[in-house]
Write an enzyme that holds these catalytic residues in place. Sequence first.
Site, PDB file in Angstrom:
ATOM      1  N   ASP A  19     -17.001   7.212  -2.682  1.00 53.10           N
ATOM      2  CA  ASP A  19     -15.785   7.091  -1.870  1.00 53.10           C
ATOM      3  C   ASP A  19     -15.588   8.449  -1.198  1.00 53.10           C
ATOM      4  OD1 ASP A  19     -13.291   6.409  -0.809  1.00 53.10           O
ATOM      5  OD2 ASP A  19     -12.227   6.475  -2.737  1.00 53.10           O
TER       6      ASP A  19
ATOM      7  N   HIS B 248      -6.964   0.771  -6.833  1.00 53.66           N
ATOM      8  CA  HIS B 248      -7.257  -0.073  -5.660  1.00 53.66           C
ATOM      9  C   HIS B 248      -7.915  -1.359  -6.187  1.00 53.66           C
ATOM     10  CE1 HIS B 248      -7.757  -1.277  -1.651  1.00 53.66           C
ATOM     11  NE2 HIS B 248      -8.602  -0.378  -1.200  1.00 53.66           N
TER      12      HIS B 248
ATOM     13  N   GLN C 267      -9.955  -3.910  -3.992  1.00 54.34           N
ATOM     14  CA  GLN C 267     -11.256  -3.365  -3.604  1.00 54.34           C
ATOM     15  C   GLN C 267     -12.292  -3.632  -4.701  1.00 54.34           C
ATOM     16  OE1 GLN C 267     -12.065  -1.410  -0.664  1.00 54.34           O
ATOM     17  NE2 GLN C 267     -14.089  -1.936  -1.442  1.00 54.34           N
TER      18      GLN C 267
ATOM     19  N   ARG D 240     -13.847  -8.567   0.786  1.00 51.19           N
ATOM     20  CA  ARG D 240     -12.423  -8.290   0.563  1.00 51.19           C
ATOM     21  C   ARG D 240     -11.623  -9.563   0.841  1.00 51.19           C
ATOM     22  NH1 ARG D 240     -10.368  -3.209   0.827  1.00 51.19           N
ATOM     23  NH2 ARG D 240      -8.528  -4.325   0.066  1.00 51.19           N
TER      24      ARG D 240
ATOM     25  N   ARG E  15       0.879  -1.174   0.000  1.00 50.56           N
ATOM     26  CA  ARG E  15       0.000   0.000   0.000  1.00 50.56           C
ATOM     27  C   ARG E  15       0.912   1.218   0.000  1.00 50.56           C
ATOM     28  NH1 ARG E  15      -5.538   1.429   3.152  1.00 50.56           N
ATOM     29  NH2 ARG E  15      -6.211   0.007   1.535  1.00 50.56           N
TER      30      ARG E  15
ATOM     31  N   CYS F 145     -16.403   1.893  -0.413  1.00 52.33           N
ATOM     32  CA  CYS F 145     -15.237   1.065  -0.061  1.00 52.33           C
ATOM     33  C   CYS F 145     -14.927   1.116   1.427  1.00 52.33           C
ATOM     34  CB  CYS F 145     -14.026   1.498  -0.879  1.00 52.33           C
ATOM     35  SG  CYS F 145     -13.669   3.255  -0.725  1.00 52.33           S
TER      36      CYS F 145
END
Length: 343
Positions: A252, A157, A160, A320, A130, A292
């Site tokens: 988001d 991402h 996700q 996830r 990340r 998310c």
Amino acid sequence: MSSRATIDHPEAAVKVQNDPDILGAAARLAGEDMCSIADLSSSEVRAILKLGHDVKRNPREYRHALDAKQMVLMFEKASLRTRLSFETGINTMGGNAIFVDQTNSPLGERESIADVARNVERWVDVIVLRTYAHDTITEMAANSRVPVINALSDFEHPCQALADFMTLEEHRGSLPGTNFTYVGDGNNVCHSLMLTGAQLGVNVTVATPRGYSPDIEIVTLARDIAQANNCELRLLQDPQAAAEGADAIYTDVCVSMGFEHESTKRAPIFRPFQVNEVLMQKASPNAVFMHCLPARRNAEVTDAVLDGPQSIVFDQAENRMHAQKALLLLLLGGLANVQAFSC
Ligand code: CP
Ligand code: NVA
């Protein structure tokens, strides 16, 4: 205790051991990186979703699939869901996770990213990153002999988006032809959703404020993929028009990690893009709300929507883990250790 509302559609059930998408993905993806959704074909994205559904239904079948495999997570940014879903995911398949907090020591600062890769690959079987810069992930991948997975960069991402479309499939039964609307910042999450939706035959509409539209290269790539899969990608600046008739509305945060210094400037710009009950009423009556997480309550989404009956945000969070287990199985060759696949 809260209840789990996941609808289990029989259409999503497949005989995974005979499925051509899964068998093809297992052969092609073993040892590969997953820096971007664009690293995967449509068939491989479908394979991850199918395998994710099976892993979720039959976790015991996979409990030794990654015996003794070592995963390192090196994170320059905070995380709840991504860290825990990767850790629980590999732990429940017999492997082990090591977390390295890079929040105070960005990758490449103490020694070059290439040198980090040349060390880490000697100890572990997969590197999960990340980062701020997407290039940090691609540079690690270019220098590592073990697979590198993007667990969020400034640009994408992908893990996700895989879990999100797995969740939508669970709720709708089938994805092709679904009308999916993203409202908000044209950011990392939006990029991965556009690419994944296009690969799955989903019509994606994105509504962003002027100046916050998604990256043009990703838009062009997603449009090419969409054309091949008989679906379309629309870019708008009107959230009301974008919500009209949607089967899913997704948002988001409008201030992603690394953009905190823009909070004051962004707040008024994104206010008309808030997902609230009025906006949800423009969507189809069976529409779901997706995010998310983490959400900034009553900023990009109201409590009434986030906690309301249309919200599937915690199913997304749960998935996830299942989607990432499927991804790990394919990148690490784990299906060879699963009885159904080995006979
Ligand atoms: N959605 C997501 O990636 O959550 P975290 O930042 O908590 O990992
Ligand atoms: N766009 C957000 C996603 C967090 C999961 C960010 O990058 O901070």
